[in-house]
Design a protein around this motif. Structure first.
Motif, PDB file in Angstrom:
ATOM      1  N   THR A 176       1.986  10.774  -6.436  1.00 48.49           N
ATOM      2  CA  THR A 176       2.689  11.081  -6.921  1.00 48.49           C
ATOM      3  C   THR A 176       3.517   9.486  -7.489  1.00 48.49           C
ATOM      4  O   THR A 176       3.946   9.429  -6.443  1.00 48.49           O
ATOM      5  N   LYS A 177       4.726   9.378  -7.950  1.00 46.97           N
ATOM      6  CA  LYS A 177       6.212   8.473  -7.892  1.00 46.97           C
ATOM      7  C   LYS A 177       6.899   8.744  -7.055  1.00 46.97           C
ATOM      8  O   LYS A 177       6.760   7.929  -6.396  1.00 46.97           O
ATOM      9  N   ALA A 178       7.066  10.050  -6.986  1.00 49.51           N
ATOM     10  CA  ALA A 178       8.021  10.808  -6.065  1.00 49.51           C
ATOM     11  C   ALA A 178       7.247   9.805  -4.171  1.00 49.51           C
ATOM     12  O   ALA A 178       7.907   9.615  -3.646  1.00 49.51           O
ATOM     13  N   GLU A 179       5.466  10.723  -4.399  1.00 52.31           N
ATOM     14  CA  GLU A 179       5.230  10.140  -3.533  1.00 52.31           C
ATOM     15  C   GLU A 179       4.937   8.706  -3.351  1.00 52.31           C
ATOM     16  O   GLU A 179       4.562   7.605  -1.427  1.00 52.31           O
ATOM     17  N   ILE A 180       5.059   7.512  -3.750  1.00 55.64           N
ATOM     18  CA  ILE A 180       5.489   5.860  -4.364  1.00 55.64           C
ATOM     19  C   ILE A 180       6.230   6.356  -3.433  1.00 55.64           C
ATOM     20  O   ILE A 180       6.405   5.363  -2.171  1.00 55.64           O
ATOM     21  N   ALA A 181       7.543   6.450  -3.539  1.00 58.14           N
ATOM     22  CA  ALA A 181       8.640   6.116  -3.029  1.00 58.14           C
ATOM     23  C   ALA A 181       8.961   6.704  -1.799  1.00 58.14           C
ATOM     24  O   ALA A 181       9.712   6.759  -0.281  1.00 58.14           O
ATOM     25  N   GLU A 182       7.767   7.812  -0.738  1.00 64.31           N
ATOM     26  CA  GLU A 182       8.020   8.114   0.187  1.00 64.31           C
ATOM     27  C   GLU A 182       6.533   9.093   0.351  1.00 64.31           C
ATOM     28  O   GLU A 182       5.719   9.662   0.637  1.00 64.31           O
ATOM     29  N   PRO A 183       5.974   7.433   1.090  1.00 62.58           N
ATOM     30  CA  PRO A 183       4.109   7.094   2.030  1.00 62.58           C
ATOM     31  C   PRO A 183       3.962   8.411   2.576  1.00 62.58           C
ATOM     32  O   PRO A 183       2.717   9.136   2.536  1.00 62.58           O
ATOM     33  N   SER A 184       4.578   9.292   2.944  1.00 63.60           N
ATOM     34  CA  SER A 184       4.435   9.767   4.294  1.00 63.60           C
ATOM     35  C   SER A 184       3.920  11.125   3.523  1.00 63.60           C
ATOM     36  O   SER A 184       3.416  12.419   3.194  1.00 63.60           O
ATOM     37  N   ASP A 185       4.904  11.924   1.742  1.00 68.19           N
ATOM     38  CA  ASP A 185       5.028  12.838   1.240  1.00 68.19           C
ATOM     39  C   ASP A 185       3.024  13.150   1.401  1.00 68.19           C
ATOM     40  O   ASP A 185       2.493  13.910   0.643  1.00 68.19           O
ATOM     41  N   TRP A 186       2.626  11.929   0.863  1.00 69.47           N
ATOM     42  CA  TRP A 186       1.551  11.789   0.521  1.00 69.47           C
ATOM     43  C   TRP A 186       0.614  12.042   1.217  1.00 69.47           C
ATOM     44  O   TRP A 186      -0.986  12.679   1.225  1.00 69.47           O
ATOM     45  N   ILE A 187       0.284  11.623   3.171  1.00 75.46           N
ATOM     46  CA  ILE A 187      -0.241  11.336   3.426  1.00 75.46           C
ATOM     47  C   ILE A 187      -0.251  12.860   3.864  1.00 75.46           C
ATOM     48  O   ILE A 187      -1.494  13.901   4.452  1.00 75.46           O
ATOM     49  N   ALA A 188       0.665  13.132   4.138  1.00 73.76           N
ATOM     50  CA  ALA A 188       0.634  14.885   4.262  1.00 73.76           C
ATOM     51  C   ALA A 188      -0.157  15.838   3.512  1.00 73.76           C
ATOM     52  O   ALA A 188      -0.848  16.586   3.583  1.00 73.76           O
ATOM     53  N   ARG A 189       0.367  15.589   1.973  1.00 76.59           N
ATOM     54  CA  ARG A 189      -0.694  16.379   1.162  1.00 76.59           C
ATOM     55  C   ARG A 189      -1.844  15.721   1.173  1.00 76.59           C
ATOM     56  O   ARG A 189      -3.201  16.882   0.640  1.00 76.59           O
ATOM     57  N   VAL A 190      -2.496  14.298   1.325  1.00 78.86           N
ATOM     58  CA  VAL A 190      -3.989  14.312   1.408  1.00 78.86           C
ATOM     59  C   VAL A 190      -4.781  14.129   2.423  1.00 78.86           C
ATOM     60  O   VAL A 190      -6.329  14.574   2.885  1.00 78.86           O
ATOM     61  N   HIS A 191      -3.881  14.057   3.392  1.00 78.43           N
ATOM     62  CA  HIS A 191      -5.049  14.130   4.882  1.00 78.43           C
ATOM     63  C   HIS A 191      -4.704  15.289   6.172  1.00 78.43           C
ATOM     64  O   HIS A 191      -5.634  15.892   6.185  1.00 78.43           O
ATOM     65  N   ARG A 192      -3.755  16.052   5.704  1.00 79.39           N
ATOM     66  CA  ARG A 192      -3.460  16.584   6.879  1.00 79.39           C
ATOM     67  C   ARG A 192      -3.746  18.547   6.155  1.00 79.39           C
ATOM     68  O   ARG A 192      -4.544  19.388   6.513  1.00 79.39           O
ATOM     69  N   LYS A 193      -3.594  17.930   4.621  1.00 76.03           N
ATOM     70  CA  LYS A 193      -4.763  19.684   4.294  1.00 76.03           C
ATOM     71  C   LYS A 193      -5.978  19.221   4.247  1.00 76.03           C
ATOM     72  O   LYS A 193      -7.077  20.185   3.956  1.00 76.03           O
ATOM     73  N   ALA A 194      -6.812  18.181   3.967  1.00 73.58           N
ATOM     74  CA  ALA A 194      -8.739  17.710   4.291  1.00 73.58           C
ATOM     75  C   ALA A 194      -8.550  18.439   5.409  1.00 73.58           C
ATOM     76  O   ALA A 194      -9.789  18.571   5.737  1.00 73.58           O
ATOM     77  N   GLU A 195      -7.791  17.870   6.614  1.00 72.36           N
ATOM     78  CA  GLU A 195      -8.154  18.122   7.945  1.00 72.36           C
ATOM     79  C   GLU A 195      -7.371  19.775   8.410  1.00 72.36           C
ATOM     80  O   GLU A 195      -8.212  20.308   9.155  1.00 72.36           O
ATOM     81  N   SER A 196      -7.078  20.179   7.406  1.00 71.74           N
ATOM     82  CA  SER A 196      -6.340  21.933   7.962  1.00 71.74           C
ATOM     83  C   SER A 196      -7.854  22.359   7.723  1.00 71.74           C
ATOM     84  O   SER A 196      -9.283  22.690   7.253  1.00 71.74           O
TER      85      SER A 196
END
Length: 374
Positions: free
Chosen positions: A354-374
């Motif tokens: 998202t536009k917000a995640e472009i500014a905060e890459p850690s939020d994208w990592i948390a959404r896409v990676h940690r959700k997939a790994e949980s």
């Protein structure tokens, strides 16, 4: 052409003729040297394929179906007009339907298409001297300008590349390869991610579909842009709307949401191309550090006050931010989860940042990676 009752909203043929007539001549170059430049650009475009695919790990079997065209400035204009006509057709049809009836509408229909054609042509002539290369995502094929099945071709604007390499005083062979790496990255994005083109086109059509704008408003804004191009910008253009781009003038609340998604996607694509270009560069472009430093400085400065005014009006200042913000996002994600981890971004539209995640890459990592790994 888009028309109603025989009256065209944009005279595209006149736009091409105007842009071709006004386009600045390219740098002085002999016939043999010009042929050598074209041949070298074609060779670099070919060699860039393997460099980019190896670095990004984005394999595709469709690469060779996408033509590489080395063009001059009028060739760039013709190619882009073809793309504009295809993408903007729904908006122009809508504007035609909203044209007022009666004598006023008749005048607008008779004169508007010619006026808009001239002014679009003036803007295209300005842009034609600045674009080094471009992956045309929505290019319809034609006899003069081939494209891949479903659209898509890579353009390299030879006179502009020669002009900039001379202006920056950098190694011309290195610079030409460096430019090809960036454009090849874009070609890899769209040929390696089958759903990306349709997704982007859908978002653009959603944005245009929400446009509620009077045809005269667009004509006035184009006139302002053309006035800036010719040095005749009025004092009124520096008022409340003077700093607003063409895109900003046609926003509704729904459009703002769509524009936020489009901004995020374009930031990702531009930033990823810059990241790839710099990542591949040290191994194959010996003077990449010098080129990058000088090119960044040139990007930031702009050529003149007029250049800056037109950049703002056309939304080009936003494009410069997309390079910077998108590259920071890609770099941060790759550093955290590696290239394969970053490539999850291409899984589906839901994994795009998202536009917000472009500014905060850690939020994208948390959404896409940690959700997939949980």
């Amino acid at each position: 052409m888009t028309s109603i009752g025989g009256a065209e909203m944009v005279d595209w043929n006149l736009a091409v003729a105007t842009a071709t007539r006004l386009a600045r001549p390219g740098p002085e170059i002999g016939r043999e040297e010009a042929r050598a430049v074209v041949a070298e650009l074609r060779a670099h475009a070919k060699s860039s394929e393997e460099h980019v695919r190896s670095f990004t790990r984005m394999a595709t079997d469709e690469m060779h179906d996408t033509p590489v065209l080395v063009v001059d400035r009028p060739g760039w204009v013709r190619a882009n007009v073809a793309g504009f006509r295809a993408v903007l057709r729904p908006l122009l049809d809508k504007m035609s339907e909203r044209r007022p009836s009666g004598p006023g509408g008749a005048v607008l229909g008779a004169v508007g298409g010619k006026v808009t054609g001239v002014e679009v042509g003036m803007l295209l002539s300005f842009l034609s001297s600045r674009v080094l290369g471009q992956y045309e995502t929505f290019a319809p094929p034609s006899r003069e300008l081939p494209a891949a099945a479903g659209g898509g071709r890579l353009l390299l604007v030879a006179p502009n590349i020669v002009h900039v390499e001379r202006e920056l005083d950098v190694d011309p062979h290195d610079f030409r390869l460096w430019v090809c790496l960036h454009e090849e990255a874009h070609r890899t994005q769209f040929t390696g991610v089958p759903w990306l083109r349709d997704h982007l086109e859908g978002e653009i059509q959603t944005f245009l579909g929400e446009t509620e704008v009077d045809p005269m408003t667009v004509l006035e804004r184009l006139r302002e842009a053309a006035g800036a191009f010719t040095g005749n910008r009025t004092d009124e253009a520096d008022g409340d709307d003077g700093g607003r781009s063409l895109v900003e003038l046609v926003q509704t609340p729904e459009q703002r949401e769509t524009l936020g998604r489009l901004t995020a996607v374009m930031s990702l694509l531009e930033g990823h191309a810059d990241f790839v270009m710099d990542g591949v560069g040290p191994a194959v472009v010996p003077s990449v550090a010098e080129i990058r430093e000088k090119f960044k400085e040139r990007r930031a400065k702009g050529a003149s006050r007029l250049d800056l005014a037109l950049r703002k009006l056309l939304g080009m200042d936003a494009k410069l931010r997309q390079y910077r913000d998108g590259e920071r996002f890609v770099r941060a994600v790759v550093e955290e989860v590696g290239m394969d981890g970053f490539n999850r971004v291409w899984t589906s539209p839901n994994t795009l940042p998202t536009k917000a995640e472009i500014a905060e890459p850690s939020d994208w990592i948390a959404r896409v990676h940690r959700k997939a790994e949980s």
